[in-house]
Structure formats: structure tokens, C-alpha cells
Motif scaffolding. Structure first.
Motif, PDB file in Angstrom:
ATOM      1  N   GLN A 166       0.424  -1.024  -0.004  1.00  0.00           N
ATOM      2  CA  GLN A 166      -0.322  -0.482   0.120  1.00  0.00           C
ATOM      3  C   GLN A 166       1.041   1.010  -0.391  1.00  0.00           C
ATOM      4  O   GLN A 166       0.665   2.178   0.044  1.00  0.00           O
ATOM      5  CB  GLN A 166      -1.230   0.193   1.659  1.00  0.00           C
ATOM      6  CG  GLN A 166       0.000  -0.445   2.239  1.00  0.00           C
ATOM      7  CD  GLN A 166      -0.465  -1.458   3.378  1.00  0.00           C
ATOM      8  OE1 GLN A 166       0.218  -2.303   2.162  1.00  0.00           O
ATOM      9  NE2 GLN A 166      -0.291  -1.030   4.273  1.00  0.00           N
ATOM     10  N   SER A 422      -4.657 -11.842   2.975  1.00  0.00           N
ATOM     11  CA  SER A 422      -5.952 -11.298   2.904  1.00  0.00           C
ATOM     12  C   SER A 422      -6.334 -10.657   4.440  1.00  0.00           C
ATOM     13  O   SER A 422      -6.947  -9.838   4.352  1.00  0.00           O
ATOM     14  CB  SER A 422      -7.247 -12.874   2.322  1.00  0.00           C
ATOM     15  OG  SER A 422      -7.716 -12.273   2.707  1.00  0.00           O
ATOM     16  N   ALA A 425      -5.937  -6.957   5.017  1.00  0.00           N
ATOM     17  CA  ALA A 425      -6.726  -6.203   3.788  1.00  0.00           C
ATOM     18  C   ALA A 425      -7.501  -6.358   3.685  1.00  0.00           C
ATOM     19  O   ALA A 425      -8.582  -5.886   4.428  1.00  0.00           O
ATOM     20  CB  ALA A 425      -6.645  -7.184   2.773  1.00  0.00           C
ATOM     21  N   PHE A 426      -8.702  -7.126   5.122  1.00  0.00           N
ATOM     22  CA  PHE A 426     -10.311  -7.418   5.981  1.00  0.00           C
ATOM     23  C   PHE A 426     -10.281  -6.358   6.688  1.00  0.00           C
ATOM     24  O   PHE A 426     -11.157  -5.443   7.088  1.00  0.00           O
ATOM     25  CB  PHE A 426     -10.533  -8.649   5.882  1.00  0.00           C
ATOM     26  CG  PHE A 426     -11.772  -9.143   6.634  1.00  0.00           C
ATOM     27  CD1 PHE A 426     -12.693  -8.776   6.461  1.00  0.00           C
ATOM     28  CD2 PHE A 426     -11.484  -9.715   8.188  1.00  0.00           C
ATOM     29  CE1 PHE A 426     -14.140  -8.086   6.899  1.00  0.00           C
ATOM     30  CE2 PHE A 426     -12.710  -9.323   8.968  1.00  0.00           C
ATOM     31  CZ  PHE A 426     -14.278  -9.248   7.968  1.00  0.00           C
ATOM     32  N   ASN A 428      -8.091  -4.145   7.171  1.00  0.00           N
ATOM     33  CA  ASN A 428      -8.269  -2.294   6.588  1.00  0.00           C
ATOM     34  C   ASN A 428      -9.447  -1.933   6.004  1.00  0.00           C
ATOM     35  O   ASN A 428      -9.649  -0.910   6.107  1.00  0.00           O
ATOM     36  CB  ASN A 428      -7.002  -2.472   5.380  1.00  0.00           C
ATOM     37  CG  ASN A 428      -5.552  -2.904   6.242  1.00  0.00           C
ATOM     38  OD1 ASN A 428      -5.294  -1.950   7.692  1.00  0.00           O
ATOM     39  ND2 ASN A 428      -5.047  -2.877   5.873  1.00  0.00           N
ATOM     40  N   GLU A 429      -9.870  -2.844   5.598  1.00  0.00           N
ATOM     41  CA  GLU A 429     -11.424  -2.448   5.079  1.00  0.00           C
ATOM     42  C   GLU A 429     -12.554  -1.600   6.058  1.00  0.00           C
ATOM     43  O   GLU A 429     -13.464  -0.374   5.891  1.00  0.00           O
ATOM     44  CB  GLU A 429     -12.269  -3.453   4.639  1.00  0.00           C
ATOM     45  CG  GLU A 429     -11.873  -3.897   3.496  1.00  0.00           C
ATOM     46  CD  GLU A 429     -12.360  -5.682   2.825  1.00  0.00           C
ATOM     47  OE1 GLU A 429     -13.181  -5.514   3.648  1.00  0.00           O
ATOM     48  OE2 GLU A 429     -12.032  -5.653   2.040  1.00  0.00           O
ATOM     49  N   TYR A 430     -12.464  -2.184   7.425  1.00  0.00           N
ATOM     50  CA  TYR A 430     -12.881  -0.937   8.624  1.00  0.00           C
ATOM     51  C   TYR A 430     -11.848  -0.197   9.765  1.00  0.00           C
ATOM     52  O   TYR A 430     -12.433   0.356  10.463  1.00  0.00           O
ATOM     53  CB  TYR A 430     -13.170  -2.421   9.895  1.00  0.00           C
ATOM     54  CG  TYR A 430     -14.348  -3.793   8.992  1.00  0.00           C
ATOM     55  CD1 TYR A 430     -15.465  -3.538   8.995  1.00  0.00           C
ATOM     56  CD2 TYR A 430     -13.865  -4.603   8.370  1.00  0.00           C
ATOM     57  CE1 TYR A 430     -16.150  -4.484   8.630  1.00  0.00           C
ATOM     58  CE2 TYR A 430     -14.665  -6.038   8.357  1.00  0.00           C
ATOM     59  CZ  TYR A 430     -15.738  -5.410   7.785  1.00  0.00           C
ATOM     60  OH  TYR A 430     -16.862  -6.634   7.760  1.00  0.00           O
ATOM     61  N   ASN A 432     -11.109   3.463  10.067  1.00  0.00           N
ATOM     62  CA  ASN A 432     -11.747   4.562   9.732  1.00  0.00           C
ATOM     63  C   ASN A 432     -10.950   5.938  10.029  1.00  0.00           C
ATOM     64  O   ASN A 432      -9.653   5.738  10.439  1.00  0.00           O
ATOM     65  CB  ASN A 432     -13.179   4.711  10.791  1.00  0.00           C
ATOM     66  CG  ASN A 432     -12.738   4.752  12.209  1.00  0.00           C
ATOM     67  OD1 ASN A 432     -11.649   5.147  12.772  1.00  0.00           O
ATOM     68  ND2 ASN A 432     -14.033   4.893  12.939  1.00  0.00           N
ATOM     69  N   LEU A 438     -11.863  -3.632  12.702  1.00  0.00           N
ATOM     70  CA  LEU A 438     -12.703  -4.198  12.868  1.00  0.00           C
ATOM     71  C   LEU A 438     -13.142  -4.749  14.416  1.00  0.00           C
ATOM     72  O   LEU A 438     -13.963  -4.715  15.444  1.00  0.00           O
ATOM     73  CB  LEU A 438     -12.304  -5.577  12.309  1.00  0.00           C
ATOM     74  CG  LEU A 438     -13.370  -6.635  12.240  1.00  0.00           C
ATOM     75  CD1 LEU A 438     -14.440  -6.506  11.107  1.00  0.00           C
ATOM     76  CD2 LEU A 438     -12.496  -8.386  12.175  1.00  0.00           C
ATOM     77  N   GLN A 455      -3.641  -6.174  11.637  1.00  0.00           N
ATOM     78  CA  GLN A 455      -3.172  -5.404  10.032  1.00  0.00           C
ATOM     79  C   GLN A 455      -1.541  -5.277   9.869  1.00  0.00           C
ATOM     80  O   GLN A 455      -0.813  -4.764   9.022  1.00  0.00           O
ATOM     81  CB  GLN A 455      -3.486  -4.452  10.287  1.00  0.00           C
ATOM     82  CG  GLN A 455      -4.538  -3.921  10.507  1.00  0.00           C
ATOM     83  CD  GLN A 455      -5.076  -2.248  10.762  1.00  0.00           C
ATOM     84  OE1 GLN A 455      -5.967  -1.833  11.638  1.00  0.00           O
ATOM     85  NE2 GLN A 455      -5.042  -1.577   9.542  1.00  0.00           N
TER      86      GLN A 455
END
Length: 515
Positions: A166, A422, A425-426, A428-430, A432, A438, A455
Motif C-alpha cells: 500500500q 488477505s 486487507a480485511f 483495513n476495510e474497517y 476509519n 474491526l 493488520q
């Protein structure tokens, strides 16, 4: 043969004094990307001013120079640079969002908010550093390394580089007109023109691609800025592309000598300390992988358990210094500088030591250091695309010592690499803007602890790979795992080259004999 390999590691190997200094400055320039970016993320969130950001950057560089010297002299003694780590962003963000600190909202009190936040971070780093100090000097981490095999460490080392994707092309894409030419230029000079020698017998394009490419593209970006190319562009584009938006040169003092407790006495909170411990554990895993990669790129033997523990112990001392000086983040081995060993094909301890001198020197002369620190980040992101990928491929190269016709090995390698990318990345989606991930319970320190662990691609990869490698058909698969090749490097006396590579200077091994 041993002498020839040793020359590469200690910095003789046909490299002249002028080349050594240029290579050291190249390491310093590369170090600036992370050293500028991390404070640029954290200091504004603390309520700090541009002057505070410049001061934190100078402090981080100063302590990084000290930590690099300590590691090169007394730690693993590998040619590895030690600097700030992104692993600490999540627990530091948790401390910044602490309700007791967020209550300071008055404009005139924002400076005090920055000071109070910095003191809280210092206290957490000081306490959390004890983990690496204890695990390192007690040899516990070395004992744990007996569970490592080439198969188990391959995904870990690979994810140390690949897990930072990233910070590569996504950051380059924020200013394509600067980042893309930089990427193409680095590949062209270091790979296609590496055998071209315009000056005598010096492979200038192979050894100094960072200096040459950064200079050319930096001048190009200055011309674009001066010509008004970004005048009506969005603010985010201007921050990424312009050379005059960082405000580092104008706000940095002419001279500043960082000193311990310069922000005042640290404050201690149990929650803050527990949250920071997660980043310390993550940095320990990432540094272990980086040490393995550095030893391979420097053509040294894999660091024995005793040396690995010694390096982790000194890294803990480095994190303690981060807390005492107030760098705003903790330390780890710089992955990009490890990749530079492979790009330049010079793994010199002397180069790294001189590079540490540059860090200390330019961090005290603020204005001069700020000139180099004003290089747009997409230029560094283009370098990261090459260097992080190189470190990732070093991890995959460990698979040559294993049997990749074994379905067991294919399963462990594939699952570790996939979940290592994976799962973070999951998480990181949460994530803010307040760094709430998460896991979001009423215990903020627990949230920061779990989110920071999961992470980290290298940490997830270590958990999955080492667990599966030591529980699936272990006795039947010793040869398939690469253990016959690996086991002789576990002990300091296991290979006669270890003494040449890792013996302490100044005859200190008499007082601290290898265990």
C-alpha cells in the motif's frame, strides 16, 4: 572464499572511500521517506504545528542514527538501517484519540494537547520496550526461533516486503507524473544500464541508482512546481506533487540538538502501554524477517539464535531511546534499506555506519536536512515498488531449500502467503479516520492491540506458517522443510563463518561469549 564473502559484508570488497560515502548518503536519502511520512500523519492528529512536525522529524532521524549505530556495532552487526515503523501508527492513533486528550479543543491549548499526547506516547514506548529487551537478552526469542524452518520463514520474509504494497503504487498514483517516470528510471538504470560504466571501472548506474534518479526527478518536480502546473489542482494532489507544500524548510530551526525528555516528563497509562506492546511485538516479527533478508542479500550466513536475540535486545533499547527522546513512533529495521542491499549489490557494514552519521548530522542542522526531507513522497513510493518487491522475492528464495513437490509444503506456503495478505486487507476495510478497526469493544487498548497484530502481514504469516509447519507431519517432513540445511546455522559455532560475520567488536566476545 570466506574472505571474499567477508569483504562484501564489512565494506572492503573493492569499494573506494568516495563510493562508500556516496552509498551511505544514498541510504540516508532513502531513509527520509518513512521518517517524514510517519510524523506527517501523526503530528497533525496530535494538534501539533508545522514547527512541531519538523522537530519530530529531526528527532526521529537523530535517534534512528543512534539506533543504527548500536545495531551495526553491538546488535546483529548486519548492514541494516533502523528507523521509524508504520506498525506503531495504530496504537499511537489510539493514544491520540484518548478522551482525556481529546477534551483539549481550545485553540490556545492545542500546543499543550500536542505536548500531553507526546508525553503519553513516550511513556507507552518506554514501558513497551521492555518486551523486546527481555525477550532478546534472556534468549527467549532465540529459543523460539528453533521452530523456524526455511519453509516457515519464507512467507514471513516475503510478507515483510510484499505486505507493504500500500506504500508502493497506491502512493505513487497520487502523483503519476512524478512517480511513474521515477519508477521507469530506476528500473532502466539499475537493470538495463547496470553494465554501462561511463567513469572508469565504477558501475555507477548499478551502485547509485537512488541518488541519480532522485536528483533527476526531484529537479523535474521543482520545475513543475515553479511553472504552476499544480496551481488549480486539488489540495491532495498539491500536497503529494509540489515541492513547497511540506513547510519543512521554513519551519525547521537552523540548529537543534535533540535531547532526552525534551517534551517533558513522560506520563504512563496501563491502557496505553498494553496497546503499544502490540506494535512492539509486530516490529519484532518484522525485524526478524528483515534480518533474515539482510543476511541473504549481504551474502552472510543466516543469523544464529544467539545473534538474533542480541539484535532484538538492542532493538528494544532503541525503542526505549525512542520513548526517552520523543520520536512519536517506535523503531524497526528499514525494509527499503534492506532492499537497497540487493539493488546495489553492496552489503557493507561501514556504509550503514556512515549513513547513521549522516542521519545524526543532518538532524541537528535543521534547514539543511529539511531541504532533502522536502522530496515529494511519490518519488520514494516509486523506489518502494522496486525495493519492497526485492525483499519479498528474497523470502521466496528460501523455498529452494525445501521440497516444493510436497503437497504439505505447497499448502503451508500458499495458505500463509494468502492469509498474510488477505486478513490484514480485511481488517483495513474497517479502518476509519480515527483508526478504529474491526475489533471495537469498550476496551480501547484491546482494540488497538488486536487490530495492530492482525493488520501486520508478516505477523499473520508467522502465526499461520510456524503453527502449520510445526504441527503437520513434522517428523516425516524434516528434509522437505529444509531443516538439514538450516540446522547448522542455529548455533553460533555451527558454521565457521558465523564468527567472522557476527563477532562483537573491541574484543567484547570475551565478556559476552555466545551461548
Amino acid at each position: 572464499m570466506v574472505k571474499a564473502i567477508l569483504n562484501v559484508v564489512v565494506g572492503d570488497g573493492g569499494v573506494s572511500s568516495v563510493e562508500t560515502i556516496a552509498l551511505a548518503f544514498q541510504n540516508y536519502i532513502l531513509m527520509l521517506g518513512t521518517s517524514v511520512m510517519i510524523p506527517s500523519i501523526l503530528v497533525p492528529a496530535m494538534g501539533g504545528s508545522d514547527g512541531d512536525k519538523a522537530r519530530v522529524i529531526q528527532t526521529l532521524l537523530f535517534v534512528s542514527g543512534i539506533n543504527t549505530l548500536l545495531q551495526a556495532l553491538f546488535g546483529t552487526r548486519l548492514p541494516a538501517v533502523v528507523g521509524g515503523s508504520y506498525a506503531y501508527v495504530i496504537p499511537v492513533a489510539y493514544i491520540i484519540s484518548d478522551s482525556s486528550l481529546q477534551q483539549i479543543t481550545d485553540h490556545h491549548e492545542l500546543l499543550q494537547r500536542f505536548i500531553h499526547t507526546m508525553r503519553a506516547i513516550q511513556g507507552a514506548l518506554i514501558v513497551a520496550s521492555s518486551i523486546q529487551i527481555i525477550l532478546g537478552y534472556s534468549q527467549v526469542w532465540g529459543l523460539f526461533s528453533r521452530f523456524f524452518s526455511p519453509l516457515g520463514m519464507s512467507p514471513v520474509v516475503g510478507l515483510v516486503g510484499l505486505g507493504l504494497f500500500q506504500h508502493g503504487f497506491p502512493a505513487l498514483g497520487r502523483c503519476v507524473e512524478i512517480g511513474l517516470p521515477m519508477l521507469l528510471l530506476v528500473i532502466g538504470l539499475s537493470q538495463y544500464l547496470k553494465h554501462v560504466r561511463p567513469f572508469r571501472d565504477v558501475p555507477i548506474f548499478e551502485r547509485f541508482p537512488v541518488l541519480i534518479c532522485v536528483t533527476i526527478v526531484w529537479i523535474y518536480s521543482i520545475i513543475l512546481t515553479a511553472s504552476g502546473a499544480y496551481r488549480n489542482r486539488p489540495d491532495r494532489t498539491q500536497r503529494s506533487c509540489r515541492t513547497d507544500r511540506a513547510n519543512l524548510i521554513s519551519t525547521a530551526p537552523w540548529f537543534m540538538f535533540p535531547y532526552p525528555l525534551q517534551w517533558g516528563p513522560p506520563t504512563f497509562s496501563v491502557g496505553h502501554c498494553f496497546a503499544m506492546m502490540s506494535a512492539v511485538l509486530v516490529s519484532m516479527v518484522e525485524s526478524t524477517g528483515a534480518y533474515k533478508a539482510a543476511s541473504r542479500l549481504a551474502i552472510a550466513t543466516p543469523p544464529p539464535a544467539y545473534v538474533l536475540s542480541r539484535g532484538i535486545g538492542w532493538q528494544g533499547v532503541g525503542i526505549l531511546l525512542d520513548g526517552l527522546f520523543g520520536t512519536g513512533t517506535g523503531s524497526t529495521v528499514s525494509v527499503e534499506n534492506v532492499g537497497l542491499l540487493g539493488l546495489t549489490r553492496v552489503g557493507s557494514r561501514r556504509v550503514v555506519q556512515i549513513s547513521a552519521g549522516f542521519m545524526i548530522f543532518f538532524s541537528t542542522l535543521g534547514k539543511f536536512g529539511a531541504v532533502f526531507a522536502s522530496i515529494p513522497f511519490p518519488i520514494f513510493a516509486a523506489l518502494y515498488c522496486v525495493l519492497f518487491g526485492l525483499v519479498g522475492s528474497v523470502g521466496l528464495s528460501f523455498l529452494q531449500f525445501t521440497n516444493m513437490n510436497s503437497m504439505r509444503n505447497l499448502m503451508i506456503t500458499g495458505l500463509s502467503l494468502f492469509l498474510g495478505i488477505s486478513i490484514p486487507a480485511f481488517f483495513n476495510e474497517y479502518l476509519n479516520p480515527d483508526r478504529h478497526g474491526l475489533v471495537h469493544t469498550n476496551a480501547g487498548w484491546f482494540n488497538a492491540f488486536v487490530n495492530a497484530i492482525f493488520q501486520s502481514p508478516a505477523t499473520v504469516g508467522l502465526i499461520v506458517a510456524v503453527f502449520l509447519d510445526n504441527t503437520l507431519e513434522v517428523e516425516k517432513s524434516k528434509k522437505d522443510r529444509g531443516m538439514p540445511w538450516w540446522v547448522k546455522f542455529r548455533t553460533f559455532r555451527g558454521d565457521n563463518r558465523n564468527e567472522e560475520f557476527y563477532t562483537l567488536p573491541f574484543n567484547l566476545n570475551r565478556f559476552f561469549p555466545p551461548t
